[in-house]
Design a protein around this motif. Structure first.
Motif, PDB file in Angstrom:
ATOM      1  N   PHE A 296       1.034  -1.263   0.145  1.00  0.00           N
ATOM      2  CA  PHE A 296       0.005  -0.124   0.023  1.00  0.00           C
ATOM      3  C   PHE A 296       0.904   1.071   0.155  1.00  0.00           C
ATOM      4  O   PHE A 296       0.568   2.180  -0.915  1.00  0.00           O
ATOM      5  CB  PHE A 296      -1.065   0.021   1.166  1.00  0.00           C
ATOM      6  CG  PHE A 296      -1.904   1.288   1.463  1.00  0.00           C
ATOM      7  CD1 PHE A 296      -2.907   1.423   0.582  1.00  0.00           C
ATOM      8  CD2 PHE A 296      -1.596   2.083   2.188  1.00  0.00           C
ATOM      9  CE1 PHE A 296      -3.613   2.632   0.401  1.00  0.00           C
ATOM     10  CE2 PHE A 296      -2.256   3.294   2.471  1.00  0.00           C
ATOM     11  CZ  PHE A 296      -3.403   3.434   1.702  1.00  0.00           C
ATOM     12  N   MET A 297       1.857   1.436   0.746  1.00  0.00           N
ATOM     13  CA  MET A 297       2.581   2.461   0.959  1.00  0.00           C
ATOM     14  C   MET A 297       3.312   2.671  -0.316  1.00  0.00           C
ATOM     15  O   MET A 297       3.647   3.868  -0.920  1.00  0.00           O
ATOM     16  CB  MET A 297       3.805   2.260   2.031  1.00  0.00           C
ATOM     17  CG  MET A 297       4.534   3.625   2.374  1.00  0.00           C
ATOM     18  SD  MET A 297       3.259   4.825   2.934  1.00  0.00           S
ATOM     19  CE  MET A 297       4.398   6.444   2.837  1.00  0.00           C
ATOM     20  N   THR A 327      -5.205  -2.141   1.126  1.00  0.00           N
ATOM     21  CA  THR A 327      -5.931  -1.673   2.279  1.00  0.00           C
ATOM     22  C   THR A 327      -7.371  -2.109   2.389  1.00  0.00           C
ATOM     23  O   THR A 327      -7.781  -2.980   1.443  1.00  0.00           O
ATOM     24  CB  THR A 327      -5.949  -0.047   2.220  1.00  0.00           C
ATOM     25  OG1 THR A 327      -6.334   0.259   3.639  1.00  0.00           O
ATOM     26  CG2 THR A 327      -6.669   0.748   1.118  1.00  0.00           C
ATOM     27  N   ASN A 328      -7.972  -1.783   3.469  1.00  0.00           N
ATOM     28  CA  ASN A 328      -9.394  -2.123   3.562  1.00  0.00           C
ATOM     29  C   ASN A 328     -10.307  -1.701   2.699  1.00  0.00           C
ATOM     30  O   ASN A 328     -10.143  -0.596   1.876  1.00  0.00           O
ATOM     31  CB  ASN A 328      -9.750  -1.781   5.051  1.00  0.00           C
ATOM     32  CG  ASN A 328     -10.131  -0.439   5.157  1.00  0.00           C
ATOM     33  OD1 ASN A 328     -11.253   0.046   4.876  1.00  0.00           O
ATOM     34  ND2 ASN A 328      -9.146   0.119   5.896  1.00  0.00           N
ATOM     35  N   SER A 329     -11.491  -2.460   2.306  1.00  0.00           N
ATOM     36  CA  SER A 329     -12.225  -2.227   1.312  1.00  0.00           C
ATOM     37  C   SER A 329     -13.014  -0.599   1.132  1.00  0.00           C
ATOM     38  O   SER A 329     -13.023  -0.087   0.275  1.00  0.00           O
ATOM     39  CB  SER A 329     -13.300  -3.147   0.932  1.00  0.00           C
ATOM     40  OG  SER A 329     -14.159  -3.179   2.158  1.00  0.00           O
ATOM     41  N   VAL A 330     -13.277  -0.327   2.479  1.00  0.00           N
ATOM     42  CA  VAL A 330     -13.986   0.910   2.744  1.00  0.00           C
ATOM     43  C   VAL A 330     -12.871   2.016   2.337  1.00  0.00           C
ATOM     44  O   VAL A 330     -13.206   2.991   1.475  1.00  0.00           O
ATOM     45  CB  VAL A 330     -14.445   1.061   4.021  1.00  0.00           C
ATOM     46  CG1 VAL A 330     -14.829   2.641   4.515  1.00  0.00           C
ATOM     47  CG2 VAL A 330     -15.382   0.133   4.462  1.00  0.00           C
ATOM     48  N   ASP A 331     -11.769   1.907   2.926  1.00  0.00           N
ATOM     49  CA  ASP A 331     -10.776   2.999   2.449  1.00  0.00           C
ATOM     50  C   ASP A 331     -10.444   2.873   1.113  1.00  0.00           C
ATOM     51  O   ASP A 331     -10.249   4.009   0.342  1.00  0.00           O
ATOM     52  CB  ASP A 331      -9.391   2.624   3.179  1.00  0.00           C
ATOM     53  CG  ASP A 331      -9.361   3.103   4.666  1.00  0.00           C
ATOM     54  OD1 ASP A 331     -10.144   4.293   4.955  1.00  0.00           O
ATOM     55  OD2 ASP A 331      -8.440   3.068   5.390  1.00  0.00           O
ATOM     56  N   ALA A 332     -10.338   1.625   0.426  1.00  0.00           N
ATOM     57  CA  ALA A 332      -9.919   1.508  -1.043  1.00  0.00           C
ATOM     58  C   ALA A 332     -11.178   2.290  -1.924  1.00  0.00           C
ATOM     59  O   ALA A 332     -10.620   3.006  -2.802  1.00  0.00           O
ATOM     60  CB  ALA A 332      -9.710  -0.017  -1.168  1.00  0.00           C
ATOM     61  N   ILE A 333     -12.330   2.045  -1.522  1.00  0.00           N
ATOM     62  CA  ILE A 333     -13.372   2.690  -2.434  1.00  0.00           C
ATOM     63  C   ILE A 333     -13.322   4.252  -2.253  1.00  0.00           C
ATOM     64  O   ILE A 333     -13.532   4.750  -3.313  1.00  0.00           O
ATOM     65  CB  ILE A 333     -14.942   2.136  -1.907  1.00  0.00           C
ATOM     66  CG1 ILE A 333     -14.762   0.669  -2.220  1.00  0.00           C
ATOM     67  CG2 ILE A 333     -16.013   2.900  -2.575  1.00  0.00           C
ATOM     68  CD1 ILE A 333     -16.171  -0.020  -1.534  1.00  0.00           C
ATOM     69  N   ASN A 334     -13.099   4.928  -1.034  1.00  0.00           N
ATOM     70  CA  ASN A 334     -13.115   6.152  -0.869  1.00  0.00           C
ATOM     71  C   ASN A 334     -11.876   6.967  -1.612  1.00  0.00           C
ATOM     72  O   ASN A 334     -11.963   7.669  -2.304  1.00  0.00           O
ATOM     73  CB  ASN A 334     -13.047   6.595   0.497  1.00  0.00           C
ATOM     74  CG  ASN A 334     -14.419   6.159   1.274  1.00  0.00           C
ATOM     75  OD1 ASN A 334     -15.376   6.288   0.744  1.00  0.00           O
ATOM     76  ND2 ASN A 334     -14.241   6.177   2.430  1.00  0.00           N
ATOM     77  N   THR A 355      -9.571  -2.412 -11.126  1.00  0.00           N
ATOM     78  CA  THR A 355     -10.065  -2.479  -9.893  1.00  0.00           C
ATOM     79  C   THR A 355     -11.426  -3.558  -9.839  1.00  0.00           C
ATOM     80  O   THR A 355     -11.874  -3.973 -10.847  1.00  0.00           O
ATOM     81  CB  THR A 355     -10.823  -1.138  -9.376  1.00  0.00           C
ATOM     82  OG1 THR A 355     -11.300  -1.254  -8.091  1.00  0.00           O
ATOM     83  CG2 THR A 355     -11.910  -0.674 -10.154  1.00  0.00           C
ATOM     84  N   HIS A 356     -11.352  -4.158  -8.529  1.00  0.00           N
ATOM     85  CA  HIS A 356     -12.491  -5.135  -8.472  1.00  0.00           C
ATOM     86  C   HIS A 356     -13.376  -4.600  -7.375  1.00  0.00           C
ATOM     87  O   HIS A 356     -14.467  -5.194  -7.073  1.00  0.00           O
ATOM     88  CB  HIS A 356     -11.930  -6.431  -8.069  1.00  0.00           C
ATOM     89  CG  HIS A 356     -11.262  -6.599  -6.690  1.00  0.00           C
ATOM     90  ND1 HIS A 356      -9.923  -6.271  -6.397  1.00  0.00           N
ATOM     91  CD2 HIS A 356     -11.647  -6.557  -5.629  1.00  0.00           C
ATOM     92  CE1 HIS A 356      -9.485  -6.013  -5.184  1.00  0.00           C
ATOM     93  NE2 HIS A 356     -10.700  -6.313  -4.436  1.00  0.00           N
ATOM     94  N   TYR A 357     -13.310  -3.392  -7.098  1.00  0.00           N
ATOM     95  CA  TYR A 357     -14.272  -2.574  -6.393  1.00  0.00           C
ATOM     96  C   TYR A 357     -15.211  -2.122  -7.161  1.00  0.00           C
ATOM     97  O   TYR A 357     -15.486  -0.882  -7.657  1.00  0.00           O
ATOM     98  CB  TYR A 357     -13.549  -1.450  -5.381  1.00  0.00           C
ATOM     99  CG  TYR A 357     -12.467  -2.024  -4.177  1.00  0.00           C
ATOM    100  CD1 TYR A 357     -13.196  -3.122  -3.263  1.00  0.00           C
ATOM    101  CD2 TYR A 357     -11.378  -1.684  -4.646  1.00  0.00           C
ATOM    102  CE1 TYR A 357     -12.157  -3.494  -2.371  1.00  0.00           C
ATOM    103  CE2 TYR A 357     -10.325  -2.333  -3.523  1.00  0.00           C
ATOM    104  CZ  TYR A 357     -10.707  -3.195  -2.545  1.00  0.00           C
ATOM    105  OH  TYR A 357      -9.905  -3.874  -1.652  1.00  0.00           O
TER     106      TYR A 357
END
Length: 414
Positions: A296-297, A327-334, A355-357
């Motif tokens: 992620f970093m 990173t987690n899905s909530v953070d990733a989507i935002n 993306t798969h989100y």
């Protein structure tokens, strides 16, 4: 800024363009593949050199020598030193050793001289034309052809041995330049030979942001599927089922854009590619252990560097495969939503994001500066079939549960 480690230049790209005959030319080719021209004029200049070779090579004799021959002659030229004329005339061992060394030198150099003379150097761009002229002149100054003919006719005796030994000593500086020129010459020759073999095509390099690739493919695959792609949008969002070929599509796009920006031909029928000042390829999801970065970093740092260059007005091309999947899905989507919304303002850049989100669709599908593509997947008899073809729009097929069930994991978990 160049971030192209994920292209695996030495392992994957180099063999596609490497027919060099010695270690130094191979190193020069690696350096060539890792250093992108700074402007469109230099890209065009490289193209013109390669085209000039391609137009002539089918009618030429094979350019060839052994690595051992190159290495031995390279060292023998360095070891040439003044010789006592009387010792050459009256000391058999001294004469035979020098005679043998010079014969090997001239037999090798004449191979290069013969090939250089066979080229129509007038058709090359002026700067490269001058380089070829200087190589030919250096070989003429040390009487390469005349000496070779004497050797071949068994007439290479004391007087000529002394003469050419002095000629080499007097031209040592020019011979050093000759070898530097030889390595660059062989870089272009190698690329040209491989371009003919691979049947790659030169792209048109454009200053605007439009890109078009017709029947392009990833050349490292045995049976690659060819695709067409055209856009003038700023951001491309790519979706698709698991194993549908998103990463391979990105590798093909990245390959064509980077190689085209090096001035090299690319695997397609026709192409128009923008000139990019910065290129960032982010496909392999590996933690950067040596630098202590997590996946992620590492994504954040690469994205930051890309955005800084874009803010400074530099034309940029980037590929981010499964961006923010670390990173987690909530953070990733935002973060994805914020990133894509921001990238639409970068007028001189083209950014690919897979993306798969799928949750971000309703947040960004209204953006006119963004194009949405997917890799086709067809469900037949409850089994996913992948065509590896690019289609417009979002993918609405989710095969994870299907594969899970088909592999019998539901039964194993009961």
């Amino acid at each position: 800024m160049m971030n192209v480690d994920n292209l695996n230049i030495e392992k994957d790209i180099l063999p596609l363009f490497d027919s060099t005959l010695n270690y130094n030319s191979r190193l020069a080719l690696i350096d060539f593949l890792k250093n992108k021209p700074k402007n469109i004029e230099e890209v065009t200049y490289r193209q013109e050199i390669i085209k000039s070779f391609i137009n002539q090579l089918p009618d030429k004799k094979v350019y060839n020598y052994s690595k051992t021959e190159y290495n031995e002659v390279y060292q023998k030229l360095k070891d040439i030193e003044p010789k006592n004329h009387l010792k050459i005339k009256f000391h058999a061992a001294t004469k035979l050793n020098l005679q043998s060394n010079l014969m090997q030198i001239y037999i090798f150099l004449n191979k290069i001289y013969t090939f250089l003379k066979s080229l129509d150097i007038e058709i090359f761009p002026s700067e490269f034309h001058l380089l070829l002229e200087s190589m030919i002149k250096t070989l003429r100054d040390i009487k390469t052809e005349e000496t070779y003919l004497s050797i071949r006719n068994n007439k290479f005796k004391n007087k000529q041995i002394i003469e050419v030994n002095e000629l080499i000593l007097n031209n040592k500086k020019n011979l050093n330049y000759f070898y530097d020129a030889l390595h660059l010459f062989e870089v272009y020759l190698s690329i040209s030979q491989k371009a003919i073999k691979n049947q790659f095509t030169f792209p048109k390099i454009s200053l605007n942001n439009e890109i078009e690739l017709v029947n392009f493919y990833f050349p490292l695959l045995k049976n690659p599927v060819k695709n067409n792609f055209k856009t003038s949008k700023k951001v491309i969002v790519l979706t698709g089922a698991n194993m549908s070929g998103k990463s391979t599509f990105f590798r093909a796009i990245a390959f064509c854009n980077y190689m085209g920006n090096l001035g090299l031909p690319v695997p397609c029928d026709t192409a128009t590619i923008p000139f990019y000042q910065t290129i960032s390829i982010n496909i392999d999801h590996k933690d950067n252990v040596l630098k202590g970065y997590s996946h992620f970093m590492n994504e954040i740092i690469n994205l930051k560097n890309y955005l800084i260059n874009g803010k400074n007005g530099k034309n940029g091309f980037a590929v981010f495969d499964e961006l923010f999947s670390g990173t987690n899905s909530v953070d990733a989507i935002n973060l994805l939503t914020k990133t894509i919304n921001g990238l639409k303002h970068f007028q001189n850049s083209l950014t690919f994001i897979s993306t798969h989100y799928y949750e971000i669709q309703e947040k960004i599908e209204h953006l006119t500066e963004v194009d949405f593509l997917h890799l086709e997947c067809i469900i037949e008899n409850n089994t996913p079939k992948y065509t590896y073809k690019i289609k417009q729009g979002w993918s609405d097929i989710k095969v994870g549960q299907l594969i899970f069930e088909n592999e019998g994991l539901d039964d194993l978990l009961k």
